[in-house]
Design an enzyme around this catalytic site. Structure first.
Site, PDB file in Angstrom:
ATOM      1  N   LYS A 121     -28.013  25.875 -10.881  1.00  0.00           N
ATOM      2  CA  LYS A 121     -26.910  25.474  -9.734  1.00  0.00           C
ATOM      3  C   LYS A 121     -26.975  24.347  -8.809  1.00  0.00           C
ATOM      4  O   LYS A 121     -26.275  23.545  -8.925  1.00  0.00           O
ATOM      5  CB  LYS A 121     -26.676  26.641  -8.750  1.00  0.00           C
ATOM      6  CG  LYS A 121     -25.760  26.811  -7.881  1.00  0.00           C
ATOM      7  CD  LYS A 121     -25.623  27.834  -6.802  1.00  0.00           C
ATOM      8  CE  LYS A 121     -26.582  27.320  -5.956  1.00  0.00           C
ATOM      9  NZ  LYS A 121     -26.673  28.516  -4.835  1.00  0.00           N
ATOM     10  N   ASP A 140     -21.517  29.503  -7.053  1.00  0.00           N
ATOM     11  CA  ASP A 140     -22.388  29.869  -5.912  1.00  0.00           C
ATOM     12  C   ASP A 140     -21.739  31.327  -5.614  1.00  0.00           C
ATOM     13  O   ASP A 140     -20.945  31.927  -6.294  1.00  0.00           O
ATOM     14  CB  ASP A 140     -22.327  28.619  -4.803  1.00  0.00           C
ATOM     15  CG  ASP A 140     -20.852  28.690  -4.118  1.00  0.00           C
ATOM     16  OD1 ASP A 140     -19.991  29.336  -4.850  1.00  0.00           O
ATOM     17  OD2 ASP A 140     -20.754  28.043  -3.030  1.00  0.00           O
TER      18      ASP A 140
END
Ligand code: SF4
Length: 213
Positions: A121, A140
């Protein structure tokens, strides 16, 4: 509506609703974005943006983070939470940047995820925003929740959701798409109290008026 049709409709509505969506972390260099993203784990972007100006004044280069005593770094980032682990990761990450990458932030997923504290991420955030390189989609908590609510995926893990989104969203829009969902998740489709009556995506959302009621 098929899933690709829904994805196209969602993209169109989000583009109209958030024409100025962007990364809400403040940064001026790839290194600043990398550090800010590590600090943003379990913390709001607003809080990170309060912490980073004094930090970035002290640390401009990767070597500066290594030279700074650990206690001083911990003190500077304390209010972002988990500050001991974050300080340890930032120092290890910056030591590797200084030793292996000439102090520069690398531009590949493999090199980035080899750094301490950098998962897929964080690497996607840095690649997509600092370098304009779309290798994957940032998933997220907002992207995860909204992708499910909007019927773009039935998966539940970030890794599998990312793969579904990569199949549905045009590659050149991957970074922007994450910003759109994050902006919508913060402003309209919050975790507990989504504002379906006021939502710009209501007509195309399969979860409209069904959550928390
Ligand atoms: S209609 Fe409701 S559930 Fe769907 S995106 Fe909008 S706020 Fe979220």
């Amino acid at each position: 509506m098929t899933r690709p049709e829904r994805a196209a409709a969602v993209l169109s509505a989000l583009a109209t609703t958030y024409p100025h969506a962007h990364c809400e972390l403040d940064y001026t260099t790839p290194l600043e974005l990398l550090v800010a993203t590590i600090l943003s784990a379990q913390c709001t972007d607003k809080r990170v943006n309060l912490v980073t100006p004094p930090l970035f004044r002290v640390c401009r280069l990767a070597a500066d983070y290594v030279a700074l005593p650990a206690e001083q770094l911990e003190e500077l980032i304390q209010s972002t939470g988990f500050f001991r682990a974050k300080a340890k990761n930032i120092r290890a990450c910056c030591a590797a940047l200084a030793e292996r990458h000439g102090g520069e932030v690398p531009r590949t997923m493999e090199a980035l995820t080899a750094l301490a504290g950098v998962g897929r991420k964080t690497a996607n955030v840095v690649l997509g925003n600092a370098f304009g390189i779309n290798v994957g989609v940032v998933v997220d908590t907002h992207v995860l929740r909204l992708s499910q609510r909007l019927g773009l995926t039935k998966q539940t893990t970030p890794e599998k959701i990312e793969l579904d989104l990569m199949r549905l969203i045009p590659r050149e829009q991957w970074a922007l798409f994450s910003h759109w969902l994050i902006w919508h998740g913060r402003r309209r489709c919050t975790a507990r109290w989504p504002d379906c009556p006021g939502c710009e995506l209501r007509a195309i959302c399969p979860s409209a008026d069904k959550i928390g009621r």
